[in-house]
Scaffold this motif. Structure first.
Motif, short mmCIF file in Angstrom:
data_model
loop_
_atom_site.label_atom_id
_atom_site.label_comp_id
_atom_site.label_asym_id
_atom_site.label_seq_id
_atom_site.Cartn_x
_atom_site.Cartn_y
_atom_site.Cartn_z
N MET A 166 -21.80 -54.37 28.61
CA MET A 166 -21.50 -53.91 27.25
C MET A 166 -20.81 -55.02 26.47
SD MET A 166 -20.09 -50.15 26.48
CE MET A 166 -20.53 -49.33 24.97
N PHE A 196 -18.73 -56.41 23.20
CA PHE A 196 -17.79 -55.96 22.16
C PHE A 196 -17.49 -57.12 21.21
CE2 PHE A 196 -16.92 -53.14 25.72
CZ PHE A 196 -16.79 -51.92 25.09
N VAL A 211 -12.50 -56.32 15.86
CA VAL A 211 -12.35 -55.71 14.53
C VAL A 211 -10.87 -55.48 14.25
CG1 VAL A 211 -14.58 -54.51 14.37
CG2 VAL A 211 -12.67 -53.39 15.54
N VAL A 256 -8.62 -52.50 12.61
CA VAL A 256 -8.62 -51.10 12.14
C VAL A 256 -7.53 -50.96 11.08
CG1 VAL A 256 -8.33 -48.68 12.81
CG2 VAL A 256 -9.30 -50.32 14.45
N ARG A 281 -18.12 -51.59 6.39
CA ARG A 281 -19.10 -50.91 7.24
C ARG A 281 -19.08 -49.41 7.10
NH1 ARG A 281 -18.87 -53.07 13.38
NH2 ARG A 281 -19.38 -55.25 13.03
N GLY A 282 -17.88 -48.88 7.11
CA GLY A 282 -17.79 -47.43 7.02
C GLY A 282 -16.35 -47.04 6.78
N PHE A 320 -12.70 -49.90 9.52
CA PHE A 320 -12.55 -51.09 10.37
C PHE A 320 -13.66 -52.06 10.03
CE2 PHE A 320 -15.08 -48.05 12.74
CZ PHE A 320 -16.15 -48.80 13.21
N ASN A 352 -5.55 -54.80 15.74
CA ASN A 352 -6.81 -55.33 16.28
C ASN A 352 -7.38 -54.42 17.36
OD1 ASN A 352 -6.90 -57.53 14.56
ND2 ASN A 352 -5.51 -58.70 15.89
N ALA A 353 -8.69 -54.37 17.40
CA ALA A 353 -9.38 -53.52 18.36
C ALA A 353 -10.74 -54.15 18.66
CB ALA A 353 -9.54 -52.12 17.79
N HIS A 354 -11.53 -53.44 19.46
CA HIS A 354 -12.88 -53.92 19.75
C HIS A 354 -13.89 -52.86 19.33
CE1 HIS A 354 -10.50 -56.45 22.51
NE2 HIS A 354 -11.39 -57.35 22.13
N VAL A 355 -15.08 -53.33 18.96
CA VAL A 355 -16.15 -52.39 18.66
C VAL A 355 -17.36 -52.75 19.53
CG1 VAL A 355 -17.18 -53.72 16.76
CG2 VAL A 355 -17.39 -51.23 16.78
N ASN A 356 -18.09 -51.72 19.97
CA ASN A 356 -19.28 -51.97 20.79
C ASN A 356 -20.41 -52.55 19.94
OD1 ASN A 356 -19.78 -49.63 19.32
ND2 ASN A 356 -21.10 -48.75 20.89
N GLU A 357 -21.06 -53.56 20.46
CA GLU A 357 -22.11 -54.24 19.68
C GLU A 357 -23.50 -53.81 20.08
OE1 GLU A 357 -22.02 -58.41 19.40
OE2 GLU A 357 -20.64 -58.27 17.70
N ASP A 358 -23.61 -53.24 21.27
CA ASP A 358 -24.95 -52.81 21.70
C ASP A 358 -24.85 -51.50 22.46
OD1 ASP A 358 -23.60 -53.72 23.90
OD2 ASP A 358 -25.14 -55.15 24.51
#
Lengths: 102, 102, 102
Positions: free
Chosen positions: C1, C3, C6, C8, C34-35, C70, C96-102
């Motif tokens: 996975m 990441f 990002v 937040v 993004r959202g 974020f 700071n955080a991480h977001v899944n890319e796939d």
């Protein structure tokens, strides 16, 4: 833009019981935190073992509540220590963040 | 006060579709996470390109939903890997935090 | 996975006033994040000094609102700088955080 450090706290409860009121009153009257927000979840499950899988999104009489606040790390530390006896283990999550100062 | 490390996860969805039910059932029945809370947003927009600017705060039939949970970092890692195929890219945010142990 | 990083952001407001609409329109139309998700709290108190302790959980006409988004750290930095003049000091929390890319 100037930022300073804060610790964000989220306390996971349910609507049942008096704990939320006690906590809010203490955070407001005694601990004097900058601000507190209470959110109601629309669904959820906890460690109680209650199985809600078939009707997981039905309205429930015992909905999840989250009490959220942030303040300077030292102050948050003090608050959590003060409130330690009434805070349910495993239900208070905290992390460091920044807040805008101007 | 004793704390241990957790990873907090927020999964951003909308009310439409079955993904929320699938995810909640899996998190509850298969992954056995400590607890999950679902929050409904009152407004929002995503990457869909849908423009809501004029009525951004009107009620919508496709409101945002956030599924939130936290658990030990290793366990969260496993869960996200297991669920990888059904998790929409760019919609799962995670960060490290602490939880009270006593 | 896979990441990626990002930041937040949570902006704490109340329902009163036009700031929420201005911010949402700007985030959507100008900043193109993004959202964005808007959450309404069920209770809370802020720095205004308003004391709600006796009826802390009653419904109020001025409920708390949180605008959450974020995006990549650099982009968030730019956005917060752009919006600096309309963002209330002490009400914008980011981490700071991480977001899944796939």
């Amino acid at each position: 833009m100037k930022f300073s450090e804060v610790t964000v706290v989220r306390i996971y409860l349910t609507e049942t019981g008096e704990l939320q009121k006690t906590l809010l009153a203490k955070l407001h009257d005694e601990e004097k935190v900058r601000g507190v927000t209470v959110f109601r979840g629309v669904s959820g499950f906890g460690r109680s073992g209650k199985v809600h899988s078939s009707t997981l999104l039905d309205l429930s009489l015992d909905l999840p509540l989250v009490i959220e606040f942030f303040d300077k790390p030292d102050k948050v530390n003090h608050i959590l220590t003060h409130l330690r006896k009434i805070l349910p283990a495993g239900h208070v999550v905290s992390w460091n963040a920044h807040v805008n100062e101007d």
